[in-house]
Design a protein around this motif. Sequence first.
Motif, mmCIF file in Angstrom:
data_model
loop_
_atom_site.group_PDB
_atom_site.id
_atom_site.type_symbol
_atom_site.label_atom_id
_atom_site.label_comp_id
_atom_site.label_asym_id
_atom_site.label_seq_id
_atom_site.Cartn_x
_atom_site.Cartn_y
_atom_site.Cartn_z
ATOM 1 N N THR A 358 0.268 -21.730 11.149
ATOM 2 C CA THR A 358 1.599 -21.677 10.556
ATOM 3 C C THR A 358 1.839 -22.931 9.710
ATOM 4 N N PHE A 359 2.441 -22.748 8.542
ATOM 5 C CA PHE A 359 2.717 -23.896 7.666
ATOM 6 C C PHE A 359 4.029 -23.651 6.928
ATOM 7 N N ASP A 360 4.501 -24.686 6.272
ATOM 8 C CA ASP A 360 5.768 -24.626 5.540
ATOM 9 C C ASP A 360 5.477 -24.627 4.041
ATOM 10 N N THR A 445 10.675 -21.184 5.184
ATOM 11 C CA THR A 445 10.084 -22.452 5.628
ATOM 12 C C THR A 445 8.894 -22.263 6.555
ATOM 13 N N SER A 446 8.515 -21.033 6.830
ATOM 14 C CA SER A 446 7.386 -20.780 7.720
ATOM 15 C C SER A 446 6.568 -19.596 7.204
ATOM 16 N N THR A 448 2.553 -17.595 7.932
ATOM 17 C CA THR A 448 1.532 -17.475 8.978
ATOM 18 C C THR A 448 0.237 -16.902 8.415
ATOM 19 N N ASP A 464 2.065 -23.595 17.515
ATOM 20 C CA ASP A 464 2.404 -23.233 16.144
ATOM 21 C C ASP A 464 3.097 -24.379 15.422
ATOM 22 N N THR A 465 4.027 -25.027 16.121
ATOM 23 C CA THR A 465 4.745 -26.130 15.494
ATOM 24 C C THR A 465 3.797 -27.262 15.138
ATOM 25 N N MET A 468 1.749 -26.390 12.110
ATOM 26 C CA MET A 468 2.517 -26.469 10.883
ATOM 27 C C MET A 468 2.480 -27.885 10.338
#
Length: 488
Positions: A358-360, A445-446, A448, A464-465, A468
Amino acid sequence: MKRVLAVIFATILLASFVGPGFVSAEEVQVYKQDFTFKIVLLPNGSANITMTSVWLGPKEEIDKQIESILNETQNGNMTLEEAIKKFEQEQLARYIQGLTQAGVKLVNESMKSYGIEEGNNITLVFNAIALDYAKYYSYDHYWELWVDPTRGYGSMMVPDTGFPFGIEANNTFIVVLPPNATLLSYPKPFVKQYNQSRFAVESSADGNTVVVRSYIYLEPWLTPDGYKALFGDYNDYYIRYKTPYEGVEHYEKSITNEYVTLDIYANGTVRLHMKDEYVEPLRDVIARKAEIVSYGVQNVTEYILRTYSLALGYQGAIVDGGKVTILGLNETTAPLVIDAEYTLRNFTRYENGSYVYTFDPTLGMADSLTSRSEYEVNNTLYLTLNLSDGGDFLEIPSNISRELKGNRFTMTVVREGNTLKITSNVYIRYGAQPEDVKALLANYTSATVRYTLPAEGANGGMSDTQKMVAAIAAVLIIALAIAFWKKR
C-alpha cells in the motif's frame, strides 16, 4: 516570506535604534514605541510605503542613543548635521537589508530622523516604493495584502526564559486601496490577555481606506507559553479587495521528482532505491546546495544514511546495507539529487496466499497545505515494482485523472510482465486554497498492489501502514532526513 517579514517588523522595534546589547543587566526596562505603517496601493499592486517608528522610552536609553550620535561631533570630526545623516544612513541600510531579505522589492528608499536635537524621543520615517506588494490571485480573482498586527511576535523564536525586558507598542496600519477597488475583507477585532501581557486588535474601513490598530504589551521575562497564549490563535492577517482589472501574478514554481524502485526477490529480500530530485525553485535549490557544502557533504550524507536506516528499522525492516549519494552540488542549474539505496529483509508481509503493498500516490499532499499555495506546485512520484521470475500481480491500482479548479491529480499504471510502473502527479495552482487541495486528493491517499512470489511463506514483514511509509520513503523520510537544512 510572510514569516520573515513579520520578524523584520519585530526587530524594527527591538533593534532599529539601539542595536544589540542595549538591555541593561542591572535594570529591567520596558521599551515603548508608536509604530505607523501606511501603505498606499497602486493599481498594479505596488505600493508607496511609509514606516514611522517613534521610540518613546525608557528615557535614559534614548538619552544614551542620542549621546552616541552626538559624540560623532567631538573633536570637529563631524558637524551635527553630518552625525545625524550618518545615523539615518545606518538605519536606512538596516531597513533595506531586512526588508530585502524578507522578499520585498524596494526602490526610491529614504530615511529621515526627528527628535535627536530636541532629545525627547527618536523618530524614524522610512519611505520607499515596494514593488508588487499586494498579490493578485487569478485563482480567486482578487488581490490580497498581508499586514501583521502582532508585529512579528506571533512567529518569533523566544528563549525559554523570555526576554529580559518588556515591550509596549501602539501599532497602526493604514491601507489606502487603489482607485475603483472594492473591499472584500479585513482583520476583525481580537483580544487576548496573559498575566499582565495583552494583545488587542481593532479595525475600521472608511471608503477606500482601511485602518487596523493593535496594542501589544509584553511583560519582562514572558515565556514562550505566554507568547503562544497571546498570539497562537491569531490568524487574521489579510486585507482582500477586488478591482475591475486583472493583475499580473508573480510566483515561482516548485518542482520535485520522487523515484522509488523496489526489486522484490523470491526469498523476501528487497532492494529499495530512492532518488529525490529538487528542481525548482532554482533560488532555493542553490541555497540548499550551499548549506550542504557549508555543513559538509560527508556529514550530511552520513546523517541522511543514518536517518533512513533508523526510519526503516522503526517500521520493521532489517537493514542489511545502504548507501546515500548527493548529486548536483557543483552544477548551478542542475537539480539537487538525494540518491539512496538499501538492501532490506522483513520488508513485505505474506497473508492469505499473497502479498499486499500500500502506498500514497498523492505524495502526502492531501493535508500538506495550511494556507493558500505560494508556488505553482508540480510533484511527481515514479514508483516501480520488479518481481522476481515466477511472481505475479494479482491486483493493481486503476488509472486516475481528476481536476478541481485547475488543480490536477493523475495516476497512470502500466504493467509489463513482472514489472509494474506507476506514475502519479499532483499539480497545484498558484494561490490554491487548502480546502480545494484536500477535496481533490482526500479520497485517493491510498492505493494497493497485490502480488505473489514463487517462494511463498517468506519472512514476515510490515503492516499495511508500515509498507505505505516505506513505499514512498523518498517522499516522507526525506523530509526528516534533511530537515536540518530545508528550513523554509
